[in-house]
Scaffold this motif. Structure first.
Motif, mmCIF file in Angstrom:
data_model
loop_
_atom_site.group_PDB
_atom_site.id
_atom_site.type_symbol
_atom_site.label_atom_id
_atom_site.label_comp_id
_atom_site.label_asym_id
_atom_site.label_seq_id
_atom_site.Cartn_x
_atom_site.Cartn_y
_atom_site.Cartn_z
ATOM 1 N N SER A 1 48.540 40.402 30.018
ATOM 2 C CA SER A 1 47.429 39.565 29.588
ATOM 3 C C SER A 1 46.300 39.670 30.597
ATOM 4 N N GLU B 1 44.895 37.199 32.004
ATOM 5 C CA GLU B 1 45.251 36.253 33.060
ATOM 6 C C GLU B 1 46.158 36.912 34.098
ATOM 7 N N GLU B 2 47.204 37.580 33.632
ATOM 8 C CA GLU B 2 48.162 38.213 34.550
ATOM 9 C C GLU B 2 47.507 39.334 35.355
ATOM 10 N N SER C 1 44.281 39.874 35.929
ATOM 11 C CA SER C 1 43.222 39.378 36.806
ATOM 12 C C SER C 1 43.808 38.823 38.098
ATOM 13 N N LYS C 2 44.933 38.167 37.996
ATOM 14 C CA LYS C 2 45.597 37.635 39.197
ATOM 15 C C LYS C 2 46.028 38.778 40.115
ATOM 16 N N ARG D 1 35.963 32.993 26.895
ATOM 17 C CA ARG D 1 37.341 33.017 27.402
ATOM 18 C C ARG D 1 37.526 34.112 28.449
ATOM 19 N N ILE E 1 38.419 33.291 32.454
ATOM 20 C CA ILE E 1 39.631 33.788 33.119
ATOM 21 C C ILE E 1 39.262 34.590 34.360
ATOM 22 N N THR E 2 38.311 35.492 34.230
ATOM 23 C CA THR E 2 37.959 36.326 35.379
ATOM 24 C C THR E 2 37.322 35.494 36.486
ATOM 25 N N HIS F 1 39.654 33.698 38.766
ATOM 26 C CA HIS F 1 40.320 34.529 39.773
ATOM 27 C C HIS F 1 39.318 35.192 40.723
#
Length: 289
Positions: free
Chosen positions: A15, A17-18, A20-21, A62, A66-67, A70
């Motif tokens: 994802s 999210e994953e 980007s982390k 969105r 998210i970006t 992070h």
């Protein structure tokens, strides 16, 4: 100023999210984002961050949320194609590409992308193993690419972005000379350079460097003839030289670490995070030198 980026699509079908982390933990401040999960290369780059292509505001907000969470700034939207080459002989398929690109551009504008990356197009004949043989001549393929890319440039620019193409293996613009010809044929078009593609032609860096003239974005993966991806310290590309040359050329843009999770490297036991981190170190050393 040269800025270093990581690629959210480098680690498989994660994802946003994953991924980007991962980039944030590696110390990247900029990110290329994967919009390639609908492409004909989804086996290698499966990430598709867009969930509802008809909701430009919601999707763009969105992605940006998210970006930003992070600490990442967005650079290029890595798309490739939407399942077919931009110069497919079928007019209906080309129209679908235009329509999908238009919707993606609206999302990208809302999210704050700098550019969108497509592929130049293919010759749909028996010599290209990546596409169906449709009896397309080289000239027909070229003319359709120029026509369609001109339209995509207009769409991107109307949304405040640039349209770049990666002059990739087997494409109509694989060789640096053909890349230059295409850039001159399509006003406003730029290139996202990835030496790994030209290395497969067994060209030297001296022969690849003229592409810098048209560079708006640079992707980095180590490579060798007959081995598209190699570990950072094992291939033939001198990335420190690339960074020095980009600085000498007054390149003002992003250089992105862009390994992809192909079946070949996964079978060899690669950890894409480890290899990406090592290449980031090499690029940073080149920048500092």
């Amino acid at each position: 100023m040269i800025r270093l980026a990581g690629s959210t699509f480098a680690f498989g079908n994660l994802s946003l999210e994953e991924s980007s982390k991962i980039l944030s933990d590696m110390g990247f401040l900029y990110a290329d984002i994967g919009g390639c999960g609908w492409s004909s290369f989804a086996e290698w780059v499966p990430q598709q961050v867009v969930e509802n292509i008809d909701d430009a505001q919601g999707e763009g907000d969105r992605i940006r949320k998210i970006t930003e969470a992070h600490g990442l700034q967005i650079s290029e939207f890595f798309i490739c194609n939407f399942g077919h080459s931009v110069n497919h002989p079928d007019q209906n398929i080309r129209n679908q590409t235009r329509e999908t690109f238009t919707k993606m551009a609206a999302i990208a504008k809302r999210a704050g992308f700098e550019s969108m990356m497509m592929l130049p197009g293919d010759v749909h004949d028996a010599d290209n193993p990546l596409v169906e043989d449709l009896g397309q001549s080289k000239q027909e393929a070229w003319d359709l690419s120029v026509q369609e890319l001109t339209t995509l440039v207009d769409i991107a620019e109307s949304n405040g972005m640039r349209c770049n193409v990666e002059c990739c293996i087997f494409s109509i613009a694989h060789h640096p000379d053909d890349c230059a010809k295409l850039m001159n044929a399509v006003p406003g078009l730029g290139t996202t350079i990835d030496y790994a593609h030209q290395v497969q032609l067994e060209l030297s860096q001296d022969e690849i460097e003229p592409m810098h003239e048209f560079a708006r974005h640079v992707q980095c993966k180590q490579s060798a003839p007959g081995e598209f991806q190699a570990r950072p310290d094992e291939g033939v590309i001198d990335f420190k030289r690339i960074m020095r040359k980009l600085k000498a050329d007054n390149y003002d843009g992003v250089v992105s670490v862009e390994f992809v999770s192909s079946p070949e490297v996964l079978e060899k036991g690669w950890d894409l995070k480890v290899e990406s981190a090592r290449l980031k170190e090499i690029l940073e050393e080149g920048l500092a030198g």
